[in-house]
Motif scaffolding. Structure first.
Motif, PDB file in Angstrom:
ATOM      1  N   THR A 174      30.872   6.960   7.085  1.00 49.47           N
ATOM      2  CA  THR A 174      30.150   8.146   6.620  1.00 49.47           C
ATOM      3  C   THR A 174      29.539   7.921   5.251  1.00 49.47           C
ATOM      4  O   THR A 174      28.411   8.357   4.983  1.00 49.47           O
ATOM      5  N   GLU A 175      30.259   7.250   4.389  1.00 46.96           N
ATOM      6  CA  GLU A 175      29.781   7.061   3.016  1.00 46.96           C
ATOM      7  C   GLU A 175      28.509   6.223   2.979  1.00 46.96           C
ATOM      8  O   GLU A 175      27.602   6.487   2.187  1.00 46.96           O
ATOM      9  N   VAL A 176      28.421   5.220   3.839  1.00 48.71           N
ATOM     10  CA  VAL A 176      27.209   4.398   3.886  1.00 48.71           C
ATOM     11  C   VAL A 176      26.003   5.265   4.239  1.00 48.71           C
ATOM     12  O   VAL A 176      24.949   5.195   3.597  1.00 48.71           O
ATOM     13  N   ALA A 177      26.152   6.104   5.259  1.00 48.83           N
ATOM     14  CA  ALA A 177      25.032   6.948   5.691  1.00 48.83           C
ATOM     15  C   ALA A 177      24.679   7.985   4.633  1.00 48.83           C
ATOM     16  O   ALA A 177      23.500   8.242   4.353  1.00 48.83           O
ATOM     17  N   ARG A 178      25.688   8.597   4.023  1.00 47.74           N
ATOM     18  CA  ARG A 178      25.421   9.636   3.027  1.00 47.74           C
ATOM     19  C   ARG A 178      24.722   9.065   1.799  1.00 47.74           C
ATOM     20  O   ARG A 178      23.758   9.631   1.286  1.00 47.74           O
ATOM     21  N   ARG A 179      25.190   7.942   1.318  1.00 43.30           N
ATOM     22  CA  ARG A 179      24.558   7.320   0.144  1.00 43.30           C
ATOM     23  C   ARG A 179      23.139   6.863   0.463  1.00 43.30           C
ATOM     24  O   ARG A 179      22.251   6.939  -0.389  1.00 43.30           O
ATOM     25  N   LEU A 180      22.935   6.397   1.680  1.00 39.76           N
ATOM     26  CA  LEU A 180      21.599   5.973   2.080  1.00 39.76           C
ATOM     27  C   LEU A 180      20.629   7.153   2.048  1.00 39.76           C
ATOM     28  O   LEU A 180      19.493   7.029   1.568  1.00 39.76           O
ATOM     29  N   ALA A 181      21.072   8.308   2.541  1.00 43.33           N
ATOM     30  CA  ALA A 181      20.209   9.491   2.540  1.00 43.33           C
ATOM     31  C   ALA A 181      19.887   9.939   1.122  1.00 43.33           C
ATOM     32  O   ALA A 181      18.751  10.313   0.814  1.00 43.33           O
ATOM     33  N   ARG A 182      20.882   9.902   0.236  1.00 45.78           N
ATOM     34  CA  ARG A 182      20.620  10.283  -1.157  1.00 45.78           C
ATOM     35  C   ARG A 182      19.642   9.319  -1.806  1.00 45.78           C
ATOM     36  O   ARG A 182      18.772   9.725  -2.585  1.00 45.78           O
ATOM     37  N   LEU A 183      19.789   8.055  -1.486  1.00 48.07           N
ATOM     38  CA  LEU A 183      18.910   7.044  -2.061  1.00 48.07           C
ATOM     39  C   LEU A 183      17.476   7.252  -1.604  1.00 48.07           C
ATOM     40  O   LEU A 183      16.527   7.084  -2.384  1.00 48.07           O
ATOM     41  N   ALA A 184      17.284   7.634  -0.362  1.00 45.52           N
ATOM     42  CA  ALA A 184      15.947   7.822   0.200  1.00 45.52           C
ATOM     43  C   ALA A 184      15.383   9.198  -0.102  1.00 45.52           C
ATOM     44  O   ALA A 184      14.205   9.440   0.122  1.00 45.52           O
ATOM     45  N   GLY A 185      16.211  10.122  -0.593  1.00 44.81           N
ATOM     46  CA  GLY A 185      15.744  11.489  -0.798  1.00 44.81           C
ATOM     47  C   GLY A 185      15.363  12.145   0.510  1.00 44.81           C
ATOM     48  O   GLY A 185      14.441  12.962   0.574  1.00 44.81           O
ATOM     49  N   ALA A 186      16.062  11.796   1.582  1.00 39.88           N
ATOM     50  CA  ALA A 186      15.696  12.253   2.925  1.00 39.88           C
ATOM     51  C   ALA A 186      16.609  13.386   3.374  1.00 39.88           C
ATOM     52  O   ALA A 186      17.766  13.463   2.973  1.00 39.88           O
ATOM     53  N   PRO A 187      16.088  14.274   4.243  1.00 41.62           N
ATOM     54  CA  PRO A 187      16.962  15.287   4.852  1.00 41.62           C
ATOM     55  C   PRO A 187      18.071  14.593   5.637  1.00 41.62           C
ATOM     56  O   PRO A 187      17.797  13.708   6.447  1.00 41.62           O
ATOM     57  N   PHE A 188      19.302  14.993   5.417  1.00 45.35           N
ATOM     58  CA  PHE A 188      20.450  14.314   6.024  1.00 45.35           C
ATOM     59  C   PHE A 188      21.440  15.352   6.516  1.00 45.35           C
ATOM     60  O   PHE A 188      21.722  16.341   5.826  1.00 45.35           O
ATOM     61  N   PRO A 195       0.826  -1.195   0.000  1.00 46.92           N
ATOM     62  CA  PRO A 195       0.000   0.000   0.000  1.00 46.92           C
ATOM     63  C   PRO A 195       0.856   1.240   0.000  1.00 46.92           C
ATOM     64  O   PRO A 195       1.921   1.284   0.592  1.00 46.92           O
ATOM     65  N   GLU A 196       0.391   2.254  -0.684  1.00 44.49           N
ATOM     66  CA  GLU A 196       1.142   3.494  -0.757  1.00 44.49           C
ATOM     67  C   GLU A 196       1.067   4.215   0.580  1.00 44.49           C
ATOM     68  O   GLU A 196       0.058   4.228   1.261  1.00 44.49           O
ATOM     69  N   SER A 197       2.180   4.860   0.945  1.00 41.35           N
ATOM     70  CA  SER A 197       2.221   5.602   2.196  1.00 41.35           C
ATOM     71  C   SER A 197       1.345   6.838   2.082  1.00 41.35           C
ATOM     72  O   SER A 197       1.333   7.503   1.063  1.00 41.35           O
ATOM     73  N   ASP A 198       0.641   7.188   3.167  1.00 43.93           N
ATOM     74  CA  ASP A 198      -0.162   8.393   3.150  1.00 43.93           C
ATOM     75  C   ASP A 198       0.618   9.567   3.718  1.00 43.93           C
ATOM     76  O   ASP A 198       0.085  10.628   3.937  1.00 43.93           O
ATOM     77  N   LEU A 199       1.921   9.369   3.956  1.00 47.71           N
ATOM     78  CA  LEU A 199       2.733  10.465   4.465  1.00 47.71           C
ATOM     79  C   LEU A 199       3.809  10.849   3.460  1.00 47.71           C
ATOM     80  O   LEU A 199       3.602  11.671   2.604  1.00 47.71           O
ATOM     81  N   ILE A 200       4.949  10.213   3.540  1.00 49.46           N
ATOM     82  CA  ILE A 200       6.078  10.579   2.703  1.00 49.46           C
ATOM     83  C   ILE A 200       6.449   9.415   1.799  1.00 49.46           C
ATOM     84  O   ILE A 200       6.550   8.277   2.253  1.00 49.46           O
ATOM     85  N   ASP A 201       6.666   9.683   0.527  1.00 46.04           N
ATOM     86  CA  ASP A 201       7.128   8.650  -0.398  1.00 46.04           C
ATOM     87  C   ASP A 201       8.629   8.475  -0.211  1.00 46.04           C
ATOM     88  O   ASP A 201       9.410   9.373  -0.503  1.00 46.04           O
ATOM     89  N   LEU A 202       9.037   7.340   0.288  1.00 43.98           N
ATOM     90  CA  LEU A 202      10.441   7.115   0.590  1.00 43.98           C
ATOM     91  C   LEU A 202      11.219   6.735  -0.660  1.00 43.98           C
ATOM     92  O   LEU A 202      11.740   5.628  -0.807  1.00 43.98           O
ATOM     93  N   VAL A 248      11.345  15.873   7.974  1.00 44.31           N
ATOM     94  CA  VAL A 248      12.326  15.723   9.056  1.00 44.31           C
ATOM     95  C   VAL A 248      11.834  14.701  10.065  1.00 44.31           C
ATOM     96  O   VAL A 248      12.569  13.805  10.486  1.00 44.31           O
ATOM     97  N   GLU A 249      10.581  14.823  10.469  1.00 45.64           N
ATOM     98  CA  GLU A 249      10.055  13.952  11.518  1.00 45.64           C
ATOM     99  C   GLU A 249       9.893  12.505  11.061  1.00 45.64           C
ATOM    100  O   GLU A 249      10.022  11.587  11.870  1.00 45.64           O
ATOM    101  N   GLU A 250       9.614  12.286   9.787  1.00 53.51           N
ATOM    102  CA  GLU A 250       9.337  10.940   9.311  1.00 53.51           C
ATOM    103  C   GLU A 250      10.514  10.283   8.597  1.00 53.51           C
ATOM    104  O   GLU A 250      10.644   9.060   8.629  1.00 53.51           O
ATOM    105  N   THR A 251      11.363  11.071   7.928  1.00 51.93           N
ATOM    106  CA  THR A 251      12.441  10.465   7.133  1.00 51.93           C
ATOM    107  C   THR A 251      13.817  11.061   7.412  1.00 51.93           C
ATOM    108  O   THR A 251      14.783  10.680   6.759  1.00 51.93           O
ATOM    109  N   GLY A 252      13.922  11.997   8.354  1.00 49.36           N
ATOM    110  CA  GLY A 252      15.208  12.642   8.621  1.00 49.36           C
ATOM    111  C   GLY A 252      16.261  11.663   9.116  1.00 49.36           C
ATOM    112  O   GLY A 252      15.956  10.696   9.814  1.00 49.36           O
ATOM    113  N   ILE A 253      17.520  11.923   8.729  1.00 48.57           N
ATOM    114  CA  ILE A 253      18.646  11.083   9.145  1.00 48.57           C
ATOM    115  C   ILE A 253      19.727  11.981   9.731  1.00 48.57           C
ATOM    116  O   ILE A 253      20.144  12.960   9.094  1.00 48.57           O
TER     117      ILE A 253
END
Length: 519
Positions: free
Chosen positions: A99-113, A28-35, A323-328
């Motif tokens: 650091t690279e693992v975390a940074r690439r993960l944030a770019r992949l998710a399109g999340a504030p990092f 099911p599609e999220s009703d908040l943020i598209d990850l 920030v609250e739902e996908t921030g890293i």
């Protein structure tokens, strides 16, 4: 094992799920943020493999944590608030890819990092940054991210509106006059109208001539038609770039630069209230006229129109939701604030920093200039080498907030070979692209690559072990003279062999002279 030299390579954001090999898992599609296309854990690992060598445990852990965020958004509302994020602590020497693992993960998710160093914060009551500024900076990043997306959405419409404003500057509308009546006070006379229209070459004398004060309605309508035809001709020239250097006069908002700069330099961004912005709102905005080229006017007016088209309140609400739902938050050097408490010296507040971090990591409301931000579901990834301390030296309450522990392995000589060749932005490929800008082609034999890896591994053993960052040192030393001489040489093809590597680097390795490249 990872390529830390792949950081900040200027690579654009990750591709969609279909571009990385397959559809995402149905659900099911999220009703908040598209990850970011809802990657499966396996797809996340495959994407990380494109930039990071090895460290499979770390990749698997962060992939599961990221997927769990999407899963949480698709459970019932009651259960959603109960599911806490899977915070991770990475343990391993510098340069292995934490650091690279975390940074690439944030770019992949399109999340504030945001990446912060724990050692730069101090306990409340000491001079220095307080830990709540982490969340404020994260919110600012999210606002900038959402603003950029909104501007992309309305850019075309803003350009069209800016174009209309420029056409009004180049060829103002005909003044409205009463039939057979003199011009009203304040209306531009024919001479004044011509002075504005003279900003462009008249395309039709009849079209740009102002209507006579005694024109009949039919004559004024005909004049409007001629003006519209001239306007369309100007529009065509404007779109073809023929009027870029023309000068037009526009109104821009003046700013109290000295006062605002002074206020901003007082680190008020870390306060709950931004006094600089309050003063800007209280003081009347000054308008001043500037004469600029059409090209510059288009840029200024397009920016103004974009700001008018963006719903600021909705933009801020979306940023806070992200920030609250996908921030890293990536807390680097967390080992620097671990250890036995000290009553004196520079480490006096490190246990206090841990206690200040605790409520943010476990969940609290942080005041920002955009409102309160909940940290309950922000993902925290901590990392440290833990050479002189161990995770158990952290206060128990903070340890409990990082339930997932991943140990990253030191890099071997074989890992260096893979790092030089396998990642999408491998260092070998970077130098090949740099030399291609000079019209030159450089190739590396497999033996040469292995020799580079061997020397980097050897230097890490003899000097400080800085992991994959050592490859930057070795590669620059190898290519330094070539990069200097190439523009002046006719040679357009360069081949790097094992003998070339040994000839250029052996003496430096023996003398341990590469220390000068370590910052």
């Amino acid at each position: 094992m990872c390529s830390d030299e792949t950081k900040d390579s200027g690579e654009a954001g990750p591709e969609t799920a279909s571009e990385t090999g397959g559809e995402s898992e149905s659900g099911p599609e999220s009703d908040l943020i598209d990850l970011s296309n809802v990657f499966t854990p396996r797809q996340i690992v495959e994407e990380l493999d494109r930039y990071i060598v090895g460290q499979e445990k770390a990749k698997k852990s962060v992939a599961i944590s990221m997927r769990n965020r999407w899963r949480r958004q698709n459970v019932s509302d009651e259960m959603r608030e109960e599911i806490m994020p899977n915070n991770i602590i990475m343990i391993g020497p510098t340069g292995v890819g934490k650091t690279e693992v975390a940074r690439r993960l944030a770019r992949l998710a399109g999340a504030p990092f945001i990446k912060v160093e724990a050692s730069k914060f101090t306990e409340v009551g000491y001079v220095g940054r307080d830990v709540e500024s982490i969340i404020r900076e994260l919110v600012e990043l999210a606002v900038s991210m959402v603003r950029g997306e909104r501007e992309d959405d309305v850019e075309e419409q803003a350009r069209e509106q800016a174009e209309e404003r420029i056409l009004n500057l180049l060829l103002p509308p005909l003044p409205r006059r009463q039939v057979s009546q003199p011009a009203a006070a304040g209306q531009p006379s024919g001479e004044e109208s011509r002075s504005v229209e003279a900003l462009v070459e008249p395309l039709d004398e009849a079209a740009v001539a102002p209507a006579a004060e005694t024109d009949s309605p039919e004559q004024q309508a005909e004049a409007e038609k001629r003006r519209e035809r001239s306007r369309e001709k100007l529009r065509q020239q404007l779109r073809e770039g023929l009027l870029e250097e023309r000068k037009v006069e526009i109104e821009v908002s003046g700013r109290g630069a000295p006062l605002m700069e002074f206020m901003n330099n007082m680190s008020l961004e870390d306060m709950d209230v931004n006094f600089a912005e309050m003063l800007e709102d209280m003081l009347p905005r000054r308008k001043k006229k500037r004469e600029v080229s059409v090209a510059e006017a288009r840029r200024i007016l397009t920016q103004e129109e974009m700001q008018k088209l963006i719903d600021v309140e909705d933009m801020i609400n979306e940023a806070i939701d992200r920030v609250e739902e996908t921030g890293i938050v990536f807390l680097d050097e967390i080992d620097k604030i671990a250890g036995p408490p000290s009553k004196t010296g520079p480490d006096v507040s490190r246990e206090g920093v841990q206690r200040d971090l605790l409520p943010i990591v476990e969940g609290s409301n942080v005041p920002t200039k955009y409102g309160l931000v909940r940290t309950d579901h922000i993902l925290f990834i901590a990392a440290g080498a833990f050479h002189q301390s161990k995770p158990s030296d952290m206060i128990p309450e903070l340890q409990g907030r990082f339930p997932i522990r991943v140990e990253l392995e030191s890099l071997t000589e074989e890992d260096f070979v893979r790092i030089l060749t396998e990642p999408k932005n491998a260092l070998i490929k970077q130098y090949q692209e740099l030399l291609r800008t000079e019209g030159a082609e450089v190739t590396y034999s497999q033996d040469a690559i292995r020799e580079i890896a061997r020397m980097a591994f050897l230097l890490n053993q003899r000097l400080e072990n800085i992991g994959a960052r050592r490859l930057h040192t070795v590669m620059f030393s190898l290519m330094e003279q070539l990069l200097f001489d190439l523009p002046d040489k006719p040679e357009r093809y360069v081949s790097i062999s094992r003998d070339t590597v040994r000839q250029r680097l052996e003496k430096l390795v023996q003398d341990e002279d590469l220390r000068k490249y370590i910052l």
